[in-house]
Design an enzyme around this catalytic site. Structure first.
Site, PDB file in Angstrom:
ATOM      1  N   CYS A  56       0.805  -1.260   0.020  1.00 38.76           N
ATOM      2  CA  CYS A  56      -0.043   0.180  -0.067  1.00 38.76           C
ATOM      3  C   CYS A  56       0.974   1.186  -0.016  1.00 38.76           C
ATOM      4  CB  CYS A  56      -1.086  -0.051   1.294  1.00 38.76           C
ATOM      5  SG  CYS A  56      -2.127   1.632   1.241  1.00 38.76           S
TER       6      CYS A  56
ATOM      7  N   CYS B  44      -1.614   1.732  -2.870  1.00 41.99           N
ATOM      8  CA  CYS B  44      -2.663   2.897  -2.661  1.00 41.99           C
ATOM      9  C   CYS B  44      -2.045   4.000  -2.868  1.00 41.99           C
ATOM     10  CB  CYS B  44      -3.330   2.648  -1.394  1.00 41.99           C
ATOM     11  SG  CYS B  44      -3.346   1.110  -0.713  1.00 41.99           S
TER      12      CYS B  44
ATOM     13  N   LYS C 160      -0.190   5.502  -5.810  1.00 39.60           N
ATOM     14  CA  LYS C 160      -1.260   5.288  -6.951  1.00 39.60           C
ATOM     15  C   LYS C 160      -2.192   6.489  -6.832  1.00 39.60           C
ATOM     16  CE  LYS C 160      -5.367   3.976  -6.027  1.00 39.60           C
ATOM     17  NZ  LYS C 160      -5.765   2.641  -5.879  1.00 39.60           N
TER      18      LYS C 160
ATOM     19  N   TYR D 205      -9.598  -3.432 -11.146  1.00 36.71           N
ATOM     20  CA  TYR D 205      -9.612  -1.833 -10.661  1.00 36.71           C
ATOM     21  C   TYR D 205      -8.156  -1.231 -10.809  1.00 36.71           C
ATOM     22  CZ  TYR D 205      -7.444  -2.613  -5.966  1.00 36.71           C
ATOM     23  OH  TYR D 205      -6.260  -2.786  -4.851  1.00 36.71           O
TER      24      TYR D 205
ATOM     25  N   GLU E 261      -7.469   1.889 -13.111  1.00 36.17           N
ATOM     26  CA  GLU E 261      -6.772   3.097 -12.604  1.00 36.17           C
ATOM     27  C   GLU E 261      -5.806   3.641 -13.080  1.00 36.17           C
ATOM     28  OE1 GLU E 261      -8.408   2.371  -7.837  1.00 36.17           O
ATOM     29  OE2 GLU E 261      -6.253   1.842  -8.534  1.00 36.17           O
TER      30      GLU E 261
ATOM     31  N   HIS F  51     -27.541  21.838  -0.155  1.00 36.45           N
ATOM     32  CA  HIS F  51     -27.439  22.382  -1.663  1.00 36.45           C
ATOM     33  C   HIS F  51     -26.325  23.483  -1.831  1.00 36.45           C
ATOM     34  CE1 HIS F  51     -29.123  23.337  -5.408  1.00 36.45           C
ATOM     35  NE2 HIS F  51     -29.535  24.626  -5.021  1.00 36.45           N
TER      36      HIS F  51
ATOM     37  N   GLU G 268     -26.768  15.570  -2.899  1.00 40.10           N
ATOM     38  CA  GLU G 268     -28.091  15.532  -2.368  1.00 40.10           C
ATOM     39  C   GLU G 268     -28.873  14.771  -3.110  1.00 40.10           C
ATOM     40  OE1 GLU G 268     -29.700  20.052  -3.303  1.00 40.10           O
ATOM     41  OE2 GLU G 268     -27.865  19.964  -4.462  1.00 40.10           O
TER      42      GLU G 268
HETATM   43  C1  LIG Z   1      -1.479  -0.924  -7.508  1.00 35.11           C
HETATM   44  C2  LIG Z   1      -2.098  -1.233  -6.252  1.00 35.11           C
HETATM   45  C3  LIG Z   1      -3.186  -0.095  -5.898  1.00 35.11           C
HETATM   46  C4  LIG Z   1      -3.983  -0.493  -4.694  1.00 35.11           C
HETATM   47  N1  LIG Z   1      -4.735   0.407  -4.082  1.00 35.11           N
HETATM   48  C5  LIG Z   1      -5.283   0.448  -3.203  1.00 35.11           C
HETATM   49  C6  LIG Z   1      -6.455   1.313  -2.832  1.00 35.11           C
HETATM   50  O1  LIG Z   1      -6.515   2.129  -3.258  1.00 35.11           O
HETATM   51  N2  LIG Z   1      -6.932   0.922  -1.617  1.00 35.11           N
HETATM   52  C7  LIG Z   1      -6.754  -0.077  -0.805  1.00 35.11           C
HETATM   53  O2  LIG Z   1      -7.517  -0.235   0.133  1.00 35.11           O
HETATM   54  N3  LIG Z   1      -6.175  -1.045  -1.170  1.00 35.11           N
HETATM   55  C8  LIG Z   1      -5.225  -1.080  -2.728  1.00 35.11           C
HETATM   56  N4  LIG Z   1      -4.387  -1.807  -2.872  1.00 35.11           N
HETATM   57  C9  LIG Z   1      -4.459  -3.200  -2.030  1.00 35.11           C
HETATM   58  C10 LIG Z   1      -3.372  -2.951  -0.722  1.00 35.11           C
HETATM   59  O3  LIG Z   1      -2.164  -2.535  -1.023  1.00 35.11           O
HETATM   60  C11 LIG Z   1      -3.361  -4.297  -0.147  1.00 35.11           C
HETATM   61  O4  LIG Z   1      -4.750  -4.772   0.200  1.00 35.11           O
HETATM   62  C12 LIG Z   1      -2.537  -4.351   1.364  1.00 35.11           C
HETATM   63  O5  LIG Z   1      -1.189  -3.584   0.734  1.00 35.11           O
HETATM   64  C13 LIG Z   1      -2.407  -5.646   1.717  1.00 35.11           C
HETATM   65  O6  LIG Z   1      -1.790  -5.471   2.999  1.00 35.11           O
HETATM   66  P1  LIG Z   1      -0.989  -6.868   3.602  1.00 35.11           P
HETATM   67  O7  LIG Z   1      -0.376  -6.509   4.847  1.00 35.11           O
HETATM   68  O8  LIG Z   1      -1.852  -7.970   3.576  1.00 35.11           O
HETATM   69  O9  LIG Z   1       0.253  -6.904   2.717  1.00 35.11           O
HETATM   70  P2  LIG Z   1       1.569  -6.113   2.003  1.00 35.11           P
HETATM   71  O10 LIG Z   1       1.288  -4.669   2.122  1.00 35.11           O
HETATM   72  O11 LIG Z   1       1.584  -6.500   0.729  1.00 35.11           O
HETATM   73  O12 LIG Z   1       2.588  -6.366   2.895  1.00 35.11           O
HETATM   74  C14 LIG Z   1       3.349  -7.538   2.701  1.00 35.11           C
HETATM   75  C15 LIG Z   1       4.753  -7.486   2.917  1.00 35.11           C
HETATM   76  O13 LIG Z   1       5.396  -8.423   3.270  1.00 35.11           O
HETATM   77  C16 LIG Z   1       6.990  -8.567   2.576  1.00 35.11           C
HETATM   78  N5  LIG Z   1       7.135 -10.149   2.484  1.00 35.11           N
HETATM   79  C17 LIG Z   1       6.589 -10.948   1.493  1.00 35.11           C
HETATM   80  N6  LIG Z   1       7.126 -12.363   1.711  1.00 35.11           N
HETATM   81  C18 LIG Z   1       7.926 -12.058   2.816  1.00 35.11           C
HETATM   82  C19 LIG Z   1       8.956 -12.744   3.452  1.00 35.11           C
HETATM   83  N7  LIG Z   1       9.021 -14.180   2.991  1.00 35.11           N
HETATM   84  N8  LIG Z   1       9.641 -12.490   4.321  1.00 35.11           N
HETATM   85  C20 LIG Z   1       9.625 -10.996   4.683  1.00 35.11           C
HETATM   86  N9  LIG Z   1       9.020 -10.369   4.240  1.00 35.11           N
HETATM   87  C21 LIG Z   1       7.966 -10.618   3.271  1.00 35.11           C
HETATM   88  C22 LIG Z   1       6.520  -7.893   1.382  1.00 35.11           C
HETATM   89  O14 LIG Z   1       7.650  -7.262   0.774  1.00 35.11           O
HETATM   90  C23 LIG Z   1       5.492  -6.595   1.730  1.00 35.11           C
HETATM   91  O15 LIG Z   1       6.251  -5.833   2.117  1.00 35.11           O
HETATM   92  C24 LIG Z   1      -3.574  -1.735  -3.855  1.00 35.11           C
HETATM   93  C25 LIG Z   1      -2.778  -2.850  -4.486  1.00 35.11           C
HETATM   94  C26 LIG Z   1      -1.976  -2.407  -5.698  1.00 35.11           C
HETATM   95  C27 LIG Z   1      -1.231  -3.620  -5.965  1.00 35.11           C
END
Ligand SMILES: Cc1cc2nc3c(=O)[nH]c(=O)nc-3n(C[C@H](O)[C@H](O)[C@H](O)COP(=O)(O)OP(=O)(O)OC[C@H]3O[C@@H](n4cnc5c(N)ncnc54)[C@H](O)[C@@H]3O)c2cc1C
Length: 458
Positions: A42, A47, A50, A178, A182, A436, A441
């Site tokens: 994110c 997010c 983006k 999405y 976007e 308004h 509205e």
């Molecule tokens: C382009 C894009 C736009 C998005 N826009 C939106 C939005 O507008 N609104 C919204 O709500 N959501 C949005 N999302 C979705 C949102 O980013 C995810 O739902 C959110 O980040 C999920 O959080 P998480 O903690 O599950 O995983 P992540 O945020 O993906 O975090 C996982 C972390 O684990 C790390 N990792 C993975 N494997 C290992 C390992 N073996 N050892 C150590 N570290 C590891 C990764 O490097 C990463 O940093 C978007 C996603 C993308 C790709």
């Protein structure tokens, strides 16, 4: 038995960081492993960057619309490297803030890959083994590059698009979800010639049909070309450009091909199956309502569980996990009525059931729909339509869903989600005084039912 830590979190994204901070605040000894950048998808490549790009893209419309309001704007010029640099500065600031929040609470980080070694132990890339009372898998998801065609390696994913050195004048976006929509919308405004090729017959499967059609038409007006029921069959790099063949034989030339066909949970080579953690057919960790996997000491939150893949959901799941395991407050996350948005221009904001979902589930469904030219478009002359739709349970008058296409619809959807969560009825909407002149509205003045679907009458 003694453990090195009480909680080992794999992944410092939205879910992992929240769980780590809250658990540490409860007094747990917490270690978080991150193999890319603290903040996760994110903050670093989802997010946040983006939305910054979306803001940048909207200046194009503002400059064009200004003339209708009496402004004379001089020659404008967009500089991609400046935007990339400004974006980098902001996400680095956020990443530092995420780290500081966890550390202030007493947690610590290791910046390397981690994988599960046993039900209560983790192996780091350096070979170090850390024992933990609880393990939280919060590894998120990654772009699914499963486009099995010659030259597929020439395509980039959303991970790379944020940091391209050269602005893509011609962009082919592959996918209809999405993320694809976007990027197509924002790059078109920044000046790219954009073609979006998608497997289906329209964009945004799963969203309300009126929103899908309305946004598609708005994007066509903004210059995006859609190639529905089309996917690339070959990508070749020649003379500094990508030559793409589509499945009907059409040949396109692009500077970049963005593969946005989907995402898959990050569970590969994580050691989960070996210790007995059950995964579903998509590779997501199977969890119960408390985010516990099939192994008692291993839990999972966020995209890696493939429930609702949005940041606030991952954060709530991380919070609930920490409250349950370390705070003595067993907490279940309610995954109903989660508001969602598509940050195209115009935006979609939605909460609750689509018309189709409601008609599949309820006996009598009433639809209230409005479509109009937004006020700002009157003087600017921009051919733009706002669409609003309320889906109501005809038997109880309860509002089941609201779907909006227009400026700031995401902001509206967030507030509407409160009303819907509280069980608001259409009469509650009607009893609310209008503000308004606003677009919203319409939502409290929509008296005329557009359609009623009554199963017993069919
Ligand atoms: C382009 C894009 C736009 C998005 N826009 C939106 C939005 O507008 N609104 C919204 O709500 N959501 C949005 N999302 C979705 C949102 O980013 C995810 O739902 C959110 O980040 C999920 O959080 P998480 O903690 O599950 O995983 P992540 O945020 O993906 O975090 C996982 C972390 O684990 C790390 N990792 C993975 N494997 C290992 C390992 N073996 N050892 C150590 N570290 C590891 C990764 O490097 C990463 O940093 C978007 C996603 C993308 C790709």
């Amino acid at each position: 038995m003694t453990f090195d830590v009480d909680l080992f979190v794999i992944g410092a994204g939205s879910g992992g960081v929240r769980a780590a901070r809250v658990a540490a605040e409860y007094g747990a000894r917490v270690l978080v492993a991150e193999n890319f950048r603290v903040g996760g998808t994110c903050v670093i490549r989802g997010c946040v960057p983006k939305k910054l790009l979306v803001y940048a893209s909207r200046f194009a419309d503002d400059f064009a619309d200004a003339a209708g309001y009496g402004w004379r704007v001089g020659k404008t010029q967009f500089d991609w490297p400046s935007l990339v640099a400004a974006k980098e500065k902001e996400i680095s600031r956020l990443s530092r803030a995420y780290r500081a929040n966890v550390e202030r609470a007493g947690g610590a980080f290791v910046e390397e890959r981690a994988q599960v070694e046993g039900p209560q132990s983790v192996r780091l890339a350096s070979g170090r083994i850390v024992t933990a009372r609880h393990i939280l898998v919060a590894t998120g998801a990654a772009p699914d590059m499963a486009l099995d065609i010659p030259g597929r390696d020439h395509a980039i994913s959303s991970n790379e698009i944020f940091d391209l050195e050269v602005f893509p004048r011609r962009l082919l976006v592959v996918g209809g979800g999405y993320i694809a929509v976007e990027f197509a919308s924002l790059f078109a405004r920044l000046g790219s010639a954009v073609i979006l090729a998608a497997r289906g017959e329209n964009i945004l499967r799963g969203f309300d049909e009126d929103m899908r059609e309305g946004l598609r038409d708005a994007m066509v007006r903004a210059g995006v070309r859609f190639a529905f029921a089309h996917l690339p069959t070959r990508i070749e790099r020649r003379e500094g450009a990508l030559h793409v063949t589509l499945n009907d034989g059409e040949k396109l030339v692009a500077d970049q091909v963005l593969n946005a066909l989907g995402r898959r949970p990050n569970t590969r080579n994580l050691g989960l199956e070996a210790v007995g953690v059950a995964l579903d057919i998509n590779g997501a960790v199977k969890v119960d309502a408390y985010s516990r996997s099939s192994v008692e000491t291993i839990s999972a939150v966020g995209d890696v569980t493939n429930r609702i893949n949005l940041t606030p959901v991952a954060v709530r799941e991380g919070q609930a996990f920490a409250d349950t395991v370390f705070g003595g407050k067993p907490t279940i996350v309610d995954h109903k009525n989660v508001p969602t948005a598509v940050f195209a221009t115009p935006e979609i904001g939605a909460v609750g059931l689509t018309e189709k979902q409601a008609r599949d589930k309820f006996e009598v469904v009433d639809i209230y729909r409005a479509e109009f030219t937004p006020m700002k478009a009157t003087l600017s002359g921009r051919p733009e339509r706002t669409i609003m739709k309320i889906v109501v349970d005809g038997a109880t008058d309860r509002v089941l869903g609201v779907h909006l296409l227009g400026h700031e619809s995401s902001e509206m959807a967030q507030l509407l989600a409160i009303a819907i969560k509280m069980g608001a009825t259409k009469s509650d909407f009607d009893a609310t005084m209008a503000l308004h002149p606003t677009a919203t509205e319409e939502l409290v003045t929509l008296r005329q039912r557009t359609a009623r679907y009554d199963r017993s009458a069919m």
